[in-house]
Write a protein that holds these residues in place. Sequence first.
Motif, PDB file in Angstrom:
ATOM      1  N   GLU A 106      71.679  -9.831  53.805  1.00 34.71           N
ATOM      2  CA  GLU A 106      72.173  -8.939  52.946  1.00 34.71           C
ATOM      3  C   GLU A 106      71.004  -8.873  51.671  1.00 34.71           C
ATOM      4  N   ALA A 107      69.960  -9.768  51.738  1.00 43.02           N
ATOM      5  CA  ALA A 107      69.046  -9.692  50.890  1.00 43.02           C
ATOM      6  C   ALA A 107      68.098  -8.438  50.736  1.00 43.02           C
ATOM      7  N   VAL A 108      67.953  -7.949  49.380  1.00 47.07           N
ATOM      8  CA  VAL A 108      66.937  -6.942  49.346  1.00 47.07           C
ATOM      9  C   VAL A 108      65.488  -7.817  49.199  1.00 47.07           C
ATOM     10  N   VAL A 109      64.619  -7.238  50.067  1.00 44.83           N
ATOM     11  CA  VAL A 109      63.242  -7.985  49.947  1.00 44.83           C
ATOM     12  C   VAL A 109      62.334  -7.126  49.832  1.00 44.83           C
ATOM     13  N   ILE A 110      61.436  -7.547  48.690  1.00 49.99           N
ATOM     14  CA  ILE A 110      60.408  -6.721  48.167  1.00 49.99           C
ATOM     15  C   ILE A 110      59.133  -7.304  48.504  1.00 49.99           C
ATOM     16  N   ARG A 111      58.226  -6.565  49.224  1.00 51.37           N
ATOM     17  CA  ARG A 111      56.894  -7.303  49.875  1.00 51.37           C
ATOM     18  C   ARG A 111      55.702  -6.342  48.838  1.00 51.37           C
ATOM     19  N   ILE A 112      54.556  -6.860  48.899  1.00 53.83           N
ATOM     20  CA  ILE A 112      53.609  -6.386  47.832  1.00 53.83           C
ATOM     21  C   ILE A 112      52.007  -6.299  48.643  1.00 53.83           C
ATOM     22  N   HIS A 113      51.777  -5.016  48.510  1.00 53.50           N
ATOM     23  CA  HIS A 113      50.193  -4.675  48.999  1.00 53.50           C
ATOM     24  C   HIS A 113      49.525  -4.495  47.736  1.00 53.50           C
ATOM     25  N   LYS A 114      48.413  -5.029  47.697  1.00 52.62           N
ATOM     26  CA  LYS A 114      47.414  -4.448  46.183  1.00 52.62           C
ATOM     27  C   LYS A 114      46.495  -3.491  46.624  1.00 52.62           C
ATOM     28  N   SER A 115      46.424  -2.102  46.297  1.00 52.21           N
ATOM     29  CA  SER A 115      45.460  -1.463  46.638  1.00 52.21           C
ATOM     30  C   SER A 115      44.412  -1.292  45.516  1.00 52.21           C
ATOM     31  N   TYR A 116      43.074  -1.201  45.846  1.00 55.37           N
ATOM     32  CA  TYR A 116      41.942  -1.433  44.934  1.00 55.37           C
ATOM     33  C   TYR A 116      41.187  -0.038  44.805  1.00 55.37           C
ATOM     34  N   ALA A 117      41.823   0.876  45.253  1.00 54.79           N
ATOM     35  CA  ALA A 117      41.485   2.379  45.027  1.00 54.79           C
ATOM     36  C   ALA A 117      41.549   3.064  43.659  1.00 54.79           C
ATOM     37  N   HIS A 118      42.359   2.330  43.089  1.00 57.38           N
ATOM     38  CA  HIS A 118      42.684   2.826  41.525  1.00 57.38           C
ATOM     39  C   HIS A 118      42.310   1.847  40.498  1.00 57.38           C
ATOM     40  N   PRO A 119      41.487   2.296  39.364  1.00 56.74           N
ATOM     41  CA  PRO A 119      41.077   1.480  38.320  1.00 56.74           C
ATOM     42  C   PRO A 119      42.103   0.352  37.915  1.00 56.74           C
ATOM     43  N   GLY A 120      41.383  -0.768  38.137  1.00 57.03           N
ATOM     44  CA  GLY A 120      42.479  -1.972  37.855  1.00 57.03           C
ATOM     45  C   GLY A 120      43.153  -2.489  38.843  1.00 57.03           C
ATOM     46  N   ASP A 164      49.426   6.009  42.722  1.00 58.55           N
ATOM     47  CA  ASP A 164      48.105   5.960  42.458  1.00 58.55           C
ATOM     48  C   ASP A 164      46.938   5.195  43.322  1.00 58.55           C
ATOM     49  N   THR A 165      47.079   6.050  44.538  1.00 53.28           N
ATOM     50  CA  THR A 165      46.179   5.309  45.459  1.00 53.28           C
ATOM     51  C   THR A 165      45.315   6.532  46.019  1.00 53.28           C
ATOM     52  N   GLU A 166      44.082   6.162  46.657  1.00 57.36           N
ATOM     53  CA  GLU A 166      43.183   7.365  46.989  1.00 57.36           C
ATOM     54  C   GLU A 166      42.653   6.861  48.533  1.00 57.36           C
ATOM     55  N   GLY A 167      42.750   8.049  49.221  1.00 53.35           N
ATOM     56  CA  GLY A 167      42.770   7.603  50.684  1.00 53.35           C
ATOM     57  C   GLY A 167      41.161   7.645  51.026  1.00 53.35           C
ATOM     58  N   TYR A 168      40.286   8.400  50.625  1.00 51.19           N
ATOM     59  CA  TYR A 168      38.825   8.428  50.843  1.00 51.19           C
ATOM     60  C   TYR A 168      38.785   8.694  52.574  1.00 51.19           C
ATOM     61  N   VAL A 169      37.803   8.276  52.909  1.00 49.69           N
ATOM     62  CA  VAL A 169      37.543   8.868  54.537  1.00 49.69           C
ATOM     63  C   VAL A 169      38.054   7.719  55.373  1.00 49.69           C
ATOM     64  N   GLY A 170      38.825   8.120  56.300  1.00 49.29           N
ATOM     65  CA  GLY A 170      39.446   6.925  57.212  1.00 49.29           C
ATOM     66  C   GLY A 170      40.553   6.160  56.670  1.00 49.29           C
ATOM     67  N   MET A 171      41.013   6.567  55.550  1.00 50.17           N
ATOM     68  CA  MET A 171      42.304   5.972  54.952  1.00 50.17           C
ATOM     69  C   MET A 171      42.196   4.479  54.573  1.00 50.17           C
ATOM     70  N   ASP A 172      43.230   3.977  54.014  1.00 47.43           N
ATOM     71  CA  ASP A 172      43.473   2.593  53.467  1.00 47.43           C
ATOM     72  C   ASP A 172      43.963   1.852  54.825  1.00 47.43           C
ATOM     73  N   ARG A 173      43.250   1.096  55.738  1.00 47.76           N
ATOM     74  CA  ARG A 173      44.249   0.709  56.858  1.00 47.76           C
ATOM     75  C   ARG A 173      45.176  -0.296  56.533  1.00 47.76           C
ATOM     76  N   LYS A 174      44.716  -1.217  55.551  1.00 46.14           N
ATOM     77  CA  LYS A 174      45.866  -2.153  55.024  1.00 46.14           C
ATOM     78  C   LYS A 174      47.103  -1.349  54.618  1.00 46.14           C
ATOM     79  N   LEU A 175      47.022  -0.437  54.149  1.00 44.78           N
ATOM     80  CA  LEU A 175      48.133   0.438  53.543  1.00 44.78           C
ATOM     81  C   LEU A 175      48.905   0.806  54.950  1.00 44.78           C
ATOM     82  N   VAL A 176      48.305   1.624  55.859  1.00 47.97           N
ATOM     83  CA  VAL A 176      48.900   2.086  56.938  1.00 47.97           C
ATOM     84  C   VAL A 176      49.890   0.841  57.582  1.00 47.97           C
TER      85      VAL A 176
END
Length: 313
Positions: free
Chosen positions: A160-174, A193-205
């Motif tokens: 029943e827990a709501v679980v929140i995991r985090i991924h940090k994107s470095y594509a946005h300043p800061g 506030d994330t930018e795909g660039y060429v080939g995508m952010d594989r960690k985000l995928v």
Amino acid sequence: MNDKLRIKFWGVRGSYPAPGAGTIRYGGNTSCVEISAGGRTIILDAGTGIIPLGRELMQRKRPLELMLLFSHLHHDHTQGFPFFIPAYVPNTDLHIFGPGGTPETVKHVLEHNQSAETFPLSLRDMASTKQIESVRESQVIVWDEENVRVVGSDSGLSSEAVVIRIHKSYAHPGGVYVYRISWRGKSVVYATDTEGYVGMDRKLVAFARDADVLIHDAQYSEEHYRGMLAGFPSTQGYGHSTAMMAAEVAASAETGELVLFHHDPAYPDDWVAAQEAAAKNLFPDSCAAFEGMEIALSQRELDRMDVKYVKND
């Protein structure tokens, strides 16, 4: 207990509020999304969309316990917080998390935003009980039957827990936190506030793999992004995506639905609709977020709610 995980959009614009006749369909408020899971309310970002959300929450006429997650601390994601009415009510419990170099970073930014030089009421004047903490990418936020806490892993948690995991994107300043909110086998990924660039952010995928809903930044058209739109400079490197970049992530991650988010404030409604059409060419289950839009998830099936544009008076 309601068995549906519900998503409601209160602010869908990026950079600055954009009221006016040209933004009626999608709305002009900046980033704010409400997630409801098993009676728990989680708020993603505190752009100006949190202001009408706060008014609606006050109509519930009972003590409130709320979680607020900041993706990052740029102005368009914090500017609505000083006007969030529940934060001024003594019987409101607020659990506030976000990124930062120290555990006190989020608190310091909010205090500065409401310093005497910038705002008439300080953070201390907000009478709610507030837990304010900066968290790390390696940590997991848990909200279960007992309490809200930050842990080192998601092992051994209640179903029943709501679980929140985090991924940090470095594509946005800061840098920006991408959140994955999971409950009862359903999941929503919030990637603004994330930018795909060429080939995508594989960690985000990988982070968004098999999510039921992916809410993804899609601020610019391809022409605008590449500097081929008259009157608009190239925005490559600004830390924002196009609809096609978002669709590529959704297709690669095999998500259930893609919601385009953080629309450019200079884009009128027909331009946003064109972004939606472009995304559908690559990922058919795409839609552009609009204020008042709701999505309900139940038993890993996605049901679009019959909700049109909602005017927040």
